[in-house]
Design a protein around this motif. Structure first.
Motif, PDB file in Angstrom:
ATOM      1  N   LEU A 128       5.793  -1.934  -4.430  1.00  0.00           N
ATOM      2  CA  LEU A 128       3.792  -1.506  -4.360  1.00  0.00           C
ATOM      3  C   LEU A 128       3.333  -1.388  -5.227  1.00  0.00           C
TER       4      LEU A 128
ATOM      5  N   ARG B  90       2.031  -5.331  -4.416  1.00  0.00           N
ATOM      6  CA  ARG B  90       0.891  -5.120  -3.553  1.00  0.00           C
ATOM      7  C   ARG B  90       0.060  -4.222  -3.371  1.00  0.00           C
ATOM      8  N   LYS B  91       0.017  -3.390  -4.457  1.00  0.00           N
ATOM      9  CA  LYS B  91      -1.200  -2.858  -4.900  1.00  0.00           C
ATOM     10  C   LYS B  91      -1.976  -4.232  -5.711  1.00  0.00           C
TER      11      LYS B  91
ATOM     12  N   LEU C  22      -4.374  -6.024  -3.548  1.00  0.00           N
ATOM     13  CA  LEU C  22      -4.915  -5.939  -3.025  1.00  0.00           C
ATOM     14  C   LEU C  22      -5.837  -5.970  -3.410  1.00  0.00           C
TER      15      LEU C  22
ATOM     16  N   GLN D 139      -6.537   1.346   1.924  1.00  0.00           N
ATOM     17  CA  GLN D 139      -4.962   0.574   1.667  1.00  0.00           C
ATOM     18  C   GLN D 139      -4.458   0.908   0.576  1.00  0.00           C
ATOM     19  N   ALA D 140      -5.668   0.404  -0.724  1.00  0.00           N
ATOM     20  CA  ALA D 140      -5.506   0.753  -2.128  1.00  0.00           C
ATOM     21  C   ALA D 140      -5.136   2.396  -2.328  1.00  0.00           C
TER      22      ALA D 140
ATOM     23  N   THR E 140      -3.873   4.395   0.144  1.00  0.00           N
ATOM     24  CA  THR E 140      -2.791   4.525   0.546  1.00  0.00           C
ATOM     25  C   THR E 140      -1.542   4.083  -0.424  1.00  0.00           C
ATOM     26  N   LEU E 141      -2.003   3.053  -1.168  1.00  0.00           N
ATOM     27  CA  LEU E 141      -0.414   2.465  -1.836  1.00  0.00           C
ATOM     28  C   LEU E 141      -0.365   3.913  -3.353  1.00  0.00           C
TER      29      LEU E 141
ATOM     30  N   GLN F 254       1.165   6.595  -2.344  1.00  0.00           N
ATOM     31  CA  GLN F 254       2.806   5.808  -1.926  1.00  0.00           C
ATOM     32  C   GLN F 254       3.460   5.957  -3.875  1.00  0.00           C
ATOM     33  N   ILE F 255       2.766   4.996  -4.480  1.00  0.00           N
ATOM     34  CA  ILE F 255       3.522   4.828  -5.831  1.00  0.00           C
ATOM     35  C   ILE F 255       3.341   6.435  -6.395  1.00  0.00           C
TER      36      ILE F 255
ATOM     37  N   GLU G  89       2.688  -8.403   9.256  1.00  0.00           N
ATOM     38  CA  GLU G  89       1.992  -6.657   8.619  1.00  0.00           C
ATOM     39  C   GLU G  89       0.110  -6.565   9.333  1.00  0.00           C
TER      40      GLU G  89
END
Lengths: 144, 669
Positions: free
Chosen positions: A41, A44-45, A48, A79-80, A82-83, A86-87, B338
Motif C-alpha cells: 500500500l 502504491r501511495k 501515486l 485514490q491517494a 482511499t489508499l 486502507q493503510i 487495474e
C-alpha cells in the motif's frame, strides 16, 4: 595428487558446513518492514504521489490542459485518500499520523504543508484548501 | 596439482548451488528462516568457489601451464600478458566459467544489497540465480571442464585466436557478458514475485534499476562489438547481421521494450502479464544467445569453438519455457490490469506501440537468425538470409520507432487535449518540415534517407523542446540561472531526462546508419609506390610498405598519404596493416587504416601486396559518411543511462514512531 584431494575435501567440507549450518534454525520466517501488509500500500501511495508530481510538471510544460489537469489531479488525490484509509485500516497504529504523511506529500510536491489544514467534518480526511466538498466522502465542507 | 583442486571446487559449487536452490525455494514456500538463510549462504559459497576457480585458471594462463588443455588451446608463451588474462573468455570452457563468475558477482551484489529487505522475495530470487549458476556449473563439470589436463606439459601453446587480439575484443565480451548475465537478476525478481504471489509494485520498482544496469552494459557491448567488427574484420561495415550479433541484439530489443512498459505498470497498474513475458523472453533469449555462440549450430564469425553442449542447453531452455508458462498461467488471476488505456493520445498508448515495434523487430531478427536451422530441417540444406533481408525488414520498423520516439515524450499520461497537442507539436513539426525541405533541395535524397533524417531531426527537436521548457519551468519556480536550472532539472528527473539523452544517442546511431547505408563510396585499387587513386574528393598516394616485428606476430603496414583534392590540403597518413601470427600463419588478420572526421571516415583496407619489397599493393578504399556519430552516440547512451540511474537527491524521510515500532512513511527506493 594427495594434497589436492585433502585440500579439496577440506574446502568442500567447509563450504558445505557454511551453507547447511543455517538449516538448524527452525524459526518461521518473519516479515521485515518492507514485507508487512502495508508495504505494498505504501509503495502504491508513493507511486501515486510521484504521479501527482509528474502531472503537475506536465501541466507546467503544457502537456496537460488546465481542465485535464484539474480532472486528473482530483482523481489521483481521491485514490491517494482511499489508499491512506486502507493503510489506516490495515495498520491502525499508523492512524493519527496523517499529518506526518501529509507533510511528506507536501514535501514531495515541493511546497511546505499548509499551516491551517482543514479536515472534513464527516470523515476527518484532510481536504484541499478551496474545496467545497470532501474528496473522500462527498460531504459538504462549507465556505473555505 | 592445483588444477585438480579447481575441478573439485567446481563440483562443490555445483552441489551447493543445487542445495541452495532447493533450500531457497522451500524456505520461501514454507517460510522457514533456516532455508532462506541457507540460500543466502549458498550464494556466498558458490561465489567464493567460482572466484577461486577463475583465479586458478588465470594462474594457469599467466603461468603458461600448457598441461591444461584450455591454456594450451588458447594461449602461448609470447602472448602479451594483457591477452593472457583475456584468454579466459577466448574459448568455450573459459567463457562458461566467465559466465558463471559474472553471475556469481551479480548474485553477490543482490544478496548484499537486499539481505534484510524483500524477505518474502529473496529466498526465491536466490533460488533462481543459483539455478542459473547450477546450469553453467553442470556444463563445466560434465561437458566442458576448463581444468582438463594432458598427462604431460607441451612446450608451448597454440596461441589465442588472432581475431581476438584486439583491445576492443578484450573489453567487448566483458561488457556483453555483464549485460547478458545481469538480465538474470530482473528475471529472478519476476519469478520470485510470481512464486510468492507478491505481485504489487514492489518488485517492479526494485527491478527497474537492476534492468537498467545490465541494459547499459549490453548496449555498450553491442556498440563495442560493432567497433571491433569495423576495425578488425575490414569489410567496411560495423554490423553484418551475423547470428551472434543478432543474439546480442534480440535480448537488447526485448529488454528495451521492458524498460519502457515497466513504467506503465508502475504508474498505471496495467500490462502486468506482458511485462512478465518480456523479462522472461529477455532471459530466455540471453540463454539462447549463449547457446548460439557456444554450440556452433549457426555458422558465424564468433563460432570460436564448437562442442557437444547443445543437448544441455536444449534441456535448460525447454525447462525455462515450460516452467515459466505454467507458473504464469497459475498466477493469471492475480495479474489483472487495474486500468485501461483511455485514449490514443496518451503516453501509455504510444508506449504500447513502441513495445509492439521492439518485439516485432526482435521476432523478425530471431526468425532471420534461425532461418538456416528451419531450412535445414525442411530442405536438408542451411539457407541463410543475408543482411539485405534484415535491412529490408528492420529498416522501416526503425523509422516508425523513430517517429514514436519523437511523439511519445510530447504526450501526457492518460489523455492529451487538442490544445496541448498544438503547443507541444508546433515547433518540432515546423522545424522538421523546414529541415526536410532543405535536405531535399540540397542532396535530392531517396525516400528512405529523407524520411529517416527528418525523423531524426524531429526526435532531437522534441528533446530540445523538452529540456528547454523544463528548464524554463524550473527557472520560473526557483529563480535559478538557466544553467543551474537545467542541471537540477536533469538531476531531479533523471529517469525522464536521462531517457531523452538515450533517445538522442539512438538518433546519432541512426544518423551514422543512414550515412553508411545510403552515402557510402568504395572502390578497389592496385597502386605502385608513388601512385595515387581518388575517391569521393580525396586522393590516396601509396608511400610504401614497412614491416614491424612484435612478440608473437609480424605486422605489414602500408602507408598512404591522404589529401583533399579540391584544396590540396594534406589530411595525413592512413596506415592499414596485416598481421601474420606465428602460431596461426593461415589466419592473416587485418587492421584497417582509419581517419575519423566528423563528416566522414576515411577507411582503407590492405588486401595484399606483390614482390618482396612490396612495391605494388592492392587496397579497398571506403569513405563512410557520419560514422563517427555512431560511436559518439554510444558514449551519449551511456551518459544518459547513468543520468537515469543516478540516485535522486536525498529526500528527508518522515519517520512515524508508533507504539509497535518505527515505520518510514516514505519507504521506497
Amino acid at each position: 595428487m594427495e594434497w589436492t584431494i585433502v585440500i579439496g575435501a577440506l574446502v568442500a567440507a567447509l563450504a558445505l558446513a557454511f551453507t547447511v549450518w543455517p538449516l538448524l534454525n527452525q524459526e518461521p520466517l518473519l516479515p521485515a518492514a518492507d514485507d508487512s501488509p502495508v508495504a505494498d500500500l505504501i509503495a502504491r501511495k508513493d507511486t501515486l504521489l510521484r504521479s501527482l508530481k509528474e502531472i503537475e510538471f506536465d501541466h507546467t510544460l503544457g502537456k496537460l490542459s488546465d481542465e485535464d489537469f484539474q480532472r486528473l489531479d482530483g482523481t489521483l488525490r481521491r485514490q491517494a485518500v482511499t489508499l491512506l484509509k486502507q493503510i489506516e485500516k490495515v495498520s491502525p497504529e499508523l492512524a493519527g499520523h496523517e499529518a506526518a504523511i501529509e507533510a511528506a506529500v507536501a514535501e514531495r510536491r515541493g511546497r511546505p504543508a499548509s499551516q491551517e489544514r482543514r479536515h472534513c467534518s464527516q470523515c476527518g480526511v484532510i481536504v484541499k484548501p478551496g474545496d467545497k466538498f470532501c474528496a473522500a466522502c462527498g460531504a459538504g465542507l462549507g465556505a473555505p | 596439482m592445483i588444477f585438480n583442486l579447481g575441478y573439485l571446487m567446481l563440483v562443490t559449487a555445483l552441489v551447493l548451488a543445487a542445495f541452495g536452490m532447493v533450500a531457497g525455494f522451500l524456505g520461501g514456500a514454507k517460510r522457514l528462516t533456516g532455508g532462506a538463510a541457507a540460500s543466502f549462504n549458498a550464494v556466498y559459497a558458490v561465489a567464493a568457489l567460482v572466484i577461486g576457480c577463475t583465479l586458478i585458471l588465470w594462474y594457469g594462463l599467466t603461468g603458461d601451464h600448457f598441461e591444461v588443455a584450455y591454456v594450451w588451446n588458447h594461449s602461448e608463451r609470447a602472448l602479451p600478458l594483457f591477452y593472457k588474462f583475456a584468454a579466459l573468455w577466448g574459448g568455450q570452457d573459459g567463457s562458461l566459467l566467465f559466465w558463471a563468475l559474472i553471475l556469481s558477482l551479480y548474485s553477490l551484489a543482490v544478496v548484499i544489497f537486499f539481505r534484510n529487505r524483500h524477505t518474502s522475495l529473496m529466498p526465491y530470487v536466490n533460488s533462481v540465480l543459483l539455478g542459473t549458476s547450477l546450469f553453467f556449473l553442470v556444463l563445466m563439470v560434465f561437458a566442458e571442464n576448463p581444468f582438463e589436463q594432458y598427462g604431460f606439459a607441451p612446450p608451448d601453446g597454440q596461441g589465442l585466436n588472432p581475431l581476438l587480439q584486439n583491445y576492443w575484443m578484450v573489453i567487448h565480451p566483458v561488457m556483453l557478458y555483464l549485460g547478458y548475465v545481469g538480465m538474470a537478476v530482473p528475471f529472478a525478481f519476476a519469478v520470485a514475485s510470481l512464486l510468492s504471489k507478491r505481485l504489487g509494485n514492489e518488485w517492479v520498482r526494485t527491478v527497474r534499476r537492476w534492468t537498467l544496469v545490465p541494459w547499459m552494459f549490453l548496449s555498450a557491448g553491442i556498440i563495442m562489438g560493432s567497433q571491433w567488427a569495423y576495425l578488425e574484420l575490414g569489410w567496411g561495415g560495423y554490423w553484418a547481421w551475423d547470428p551472434v550479433e543478432n543474439a546480442s541484439l534480440i535480448p537488447w530489443l526485448t529488454a528495451t521494450a521492458f524498460l519502457h512498459s515497466i513504467i506503465i505498470q508502475e504508474r498505471r497498474g496495467s500490462l502486468k502479464v506482458w511485462n512478465m513475458v518480456l523479462i522472461w523472453a529477455t532471459y530466455f533469449l540471453v540463454i539462447l544467445g549463449t547457446f548460439f555462440t557456444r554450440s556452433g549450430v549457426l555458422q558465424s564469425v564468433h563460432s570460436f569453438a564448437q562442442s557437444n553442449v547443445g543437448p544441455f542447453f536444449l534441456v535448460f531452455l525447454s525447462s525455462i519455457l515450460l516452467g515459466f508458462v505454467l507458473l504464469l498461467f497459475s498466477r493469471l488471476p492475480l495479474l489483472r490490469s487495474e486500468t485501461e488505456i483511455e485514449s490514443l493520445s496518451s503516453r501509455e498508448a504510444w508506449f504500447v506501440g513502441n513495445n509492439w515495434l521492439f518485439t516485432s523487430m526482435a521476432f523478425a531478427t530471431l526468425w532471420g537468425t534461425m532461418f538456416p536451422l528451419f531450412s535445414e530441417v525442411f530442405t536438408g540444406e542451411q539457407i541463410s538470409v543475408a543482411a539485405p533481408w534484415f535491412n529490408k525488414v528492420n529498416g522501416p520498423l526503425f523509422l516508425v520507432l523513430l517517429l514514436m520516439m519523437g511523439v511519445g515524450p510530447l504526450l501526457g499520461w492518460r489523455r492529451t487535449s487538442l490544445s496541448a497537442l498544438r503547443t507541444q507539436f508546433f515547433w518540432p513539426v515546423l522545424s522538421t518540415g523546414a529541415f526536410a525541405i532543405a535536405f531535399f533541395v540540397w542532396l535530392r535524397p531517396g525516400a528512405f534517407p529523407l524520411v529517416g533524417a527528418s525523423l531524426c531531426w524531429f526526435v532531437v527537436a522534441t528533446v530540445v523542446q523538452e529540456y528547454w521548457r523544463g528548464m524554463l519551468a524550473r527557472r520560473a519556480a526557483t529563480g535559478e540561472n538557466p544553467l543551474l536550472a537545467l542541471v537540477n532539472l536533469a538531476r531531479r528527473n533523471g529517469q525522464r531526462y536521462g531517457g531523452y539523452l538515450v533517445h538522442v544517442a539512438i538518433v546519432m546511431i541512426g544518423v551514422a546508419i543512414i550515412g553508411n547505408e545510403f552515402y557510402l563510396s568504395t572502390t578497389h585499387v592496385t597502386l605502385a609506390r608513388g601512385e595515387s587513386a581518388s575517391l569521393a574528393g580525396y586522393s590516396f598516394t601509396f608511400a610504401g610498405l614497412e614491416s614491424n616485428r612484435e612478440s608473437n606476430r609480424t605486422e605489414i603496414v602500408a602507408n598512404l598519404l591522404v589529401t583533399r583534392e579540391a584544396t590540396g590540403e594534406t589530411i595525413g597518413l592512413v596506415s592499414p596493416q596485416r598481421n601474420l601470427y606465428d602460431k596461426n600463419p593461415d589466419m592473416v588478420t587485418s587492421e584497417v587504416g582509419l581517419r575519423m572526421l566528423p563528416s566522414e571516415d576515411i577507411y582503407v583496407v590492405l588486401n595484399g601486396w606483390e614482390g618482396d619489397a612490396g612495391d605494388i599493393a592492392t587496397f579497398t578504399l571506403f569513405i563512410n559518411p557520419l560514422t563517427m556519430w555512431g560511436w559518439v552516440g554510444g558514449v551519449v547512451l551511456i551518459l544518459g543511462t547513468l543520468l537515469a540511474l543516478w540516485p535522486m537527491p536525498q529526500r528527508k524521510e518522515v519517520t512515524v514512531t508508533a507504539p509497535g515500532g518505527a515505520l518510514p512513511a516514505g519507504a521506497g527506493d
